[in-house]
Write a protein that holds these residues in place. Structure first.
Motif, PDB file in Angstrom:
ATOM      1  N   UNK A 124      31.042  51.679  96.455  1.00  0.00           N
ATOM      2  CA  UNK A 124      30.277  52.123  95.296  1.00  0.00           C
ATOM      3  C   UNK A 124      30.939  51.574  94.044  1.00  0.00           C
ATOM      4  N   UNK A 125      30.177  50.787  93.291  1.00  0.00           N
ATOM      5  CA  UNK A 125      30.661  50.234  92.029  1.00  0.00           C
ATOM      6  C   UNK A 125      29.991  50.973  90.884  1.00  0.00           C
ATOM      7  N   UNK A 126      30.823  51.523  90.011  1.00  0.00           N
ATOM      8  CA  UNK A 126      30.332  52.171  88.803  1.00  0.00           C
ATOM      9  C   UNK A 126      31.127  51.596  87.634  1.00  0.00           C
ATOM     10  N   UNK A 127      30.673  51.907  86.437  1.00  0.00           N
ATOM     11  CA  UNK A 127      31.384  51.443  85.237  1.00  0.00           C
ATOM     12  C   UNK A 127      31.365  52.557  84.215  1.00  0.00           C
ATOM     13  N   UNK A 183      36.665  63.311  89.489  1.00  0.00           N
ATOM     14  CA  UNK A 183      36.708  61.943  89.986  1.00  0.00           C
ATOM     15  C   UNK A 183      36.146  60.935  88.981  1.00  0.00           C
ATOM     16  N   UNK A 184      36.783  59.794  88.919  1.00  0.00           N
ATOM     17  CA  UNK A 184      36.367  58.715  88.011  1.00  0.00           C
ATOM     18  C   UNK A 184      34.918  58.313  88.266  1.00  0.00           C
ATOM     19  N   UNK A 224      32.131  49.835  80.020  1.00  0.00           N
ATOM     20  CA  UNK A 224      31.864  48.760  80.972  1.00  0.00           C
ATOM     21  C   UNK A 224      33.013  48.439  81.904  1.00  0.00           C
ATOM     22  N   UNK A 225      34.089  49.231  81.901  1.00  0.00           N
ATOM     23  CA  UNK A 225      35.209  48.978  82.818  1.00  0.00           C
ATOM     24  C   UNK A 225      34.790  49.381  84.226  1.00  0.00           C
ATOM     25  N   UNK A 226      34.892  48.456  85.185  1.00  0.00           N
ATOM     26  CA  UNK A 226      34.415  48.732  86.545  1.00  0.00           C
ATOM     27  C   UNK A 226      35.360  49.621  87.343  1.00  0.00           C
ATOM     28  N   UNK A 227      34.786  50.282  88.331  1.00  0.00           N
ATOM     29  CA  UNK A 227      35.520  51.144  89.255  1.00  0.00           C
ATOM     30  C   UNK A 227      34.843  50.994  90.613  1.00  0.00           C
ATOM     31  N   UNK A 228      35.628  50.814  91.666  1.00  0.00           N
ATOM     32  CA  UNK A 228      35.090  50.552  92.995  1.00  0.00           C
ATOM     33  C   UNK A 228      35.771  51.463  94.011  1.00  0.00           C
ATOM     34  N   UNK A 229      34.963  52.153  94.828  1.00  0.00           N
ATOM     35  CA  UNK A 229      35.515  53.028  95.869  1.00  0.00           C
ATOM     36  C   UNK A 229      34.686  52.905  97.142  1.00  0.00           C
ATOM     37  N   UNK A 230      35.341  53.040  98.309  1.00  0.00           N
ATOM     38  CA  UNK A 230      34.576  53.081  99.556  1.00  0.00           C
ATOM     39  C   UNK A 230      33.911  54.444  99.705  1.00  0.00           C
TER      40      UNK A 230
END
Length: 138
Positions: free
Chosen positions: A20-23, A57-58, A27-33
């Motif tokens: 899951x990619x969120x920002x 959680x971010x 606009x700073x990206x964050x990626x988690x399974x």
């Protein structure tokens, strides 16, 4: 080669894990399974009982600030002719599990781990507006 929207949705739905990619608002990206389920044009994942450092959680803060997200599922093989990826782009909302028993059931049906302890935390409900993907072979 590009795959059809239908093939991307089918392969994505069969995958066991996605990213899951969120920002955030800047606009700073964050990626988690994540583990997830697909119902129609909706992808759902939950904040579940697995240990977390904090309930703040971010990914939840990012979605509250910027609901546009992407999810990516893929298949890797040392036989590179078998590689593929599928992506779901959409708008996410945060919801209570009590408001979406059908989506909680979809997660329970897909993951046996949830049969003992169904998700009871926040759901991330993504309304997909674009399915896309790629495969090494047709």
């Amino acid at each position: 080669m590009r795959i059809s929207r239908e093939q991307a949705r089918a392969w994505f739905g069969q995958a066991r894990v996605a990213r899951l990619a969120s920002a955030d608002a800047d606009g700073r990206p964050h990626l988690v399974p994540v583990v997830f389920a697909v119902r129609g044009e909706v992808v759902v994942t939950a904040v579940d009982h697995k240990p977390k450092r904090t309930p703040d959680l971010k990914r939840l803060r990012n979605i509250a600030a910027n609901p546009e997200v992407s999810l990516l599922a893929d298949h890797y093989s040392d036989d590179w002719d078998r590689l593929w990826w599928a992506r779901a782009d959409g708008t996410a909302e945060l919801a209570a599990t009590a408001d979406h028993p059908d989506l909680v059931s979809a997660l329970v049906d897909k993951y046996s781990q949830y049969r003992r302890t169904p998700p009871s935390g926040t759901l991330i409900v993504v309304r997909v507006h674009r399915w896309s993907g790629w495969a090494a072979q047709g």
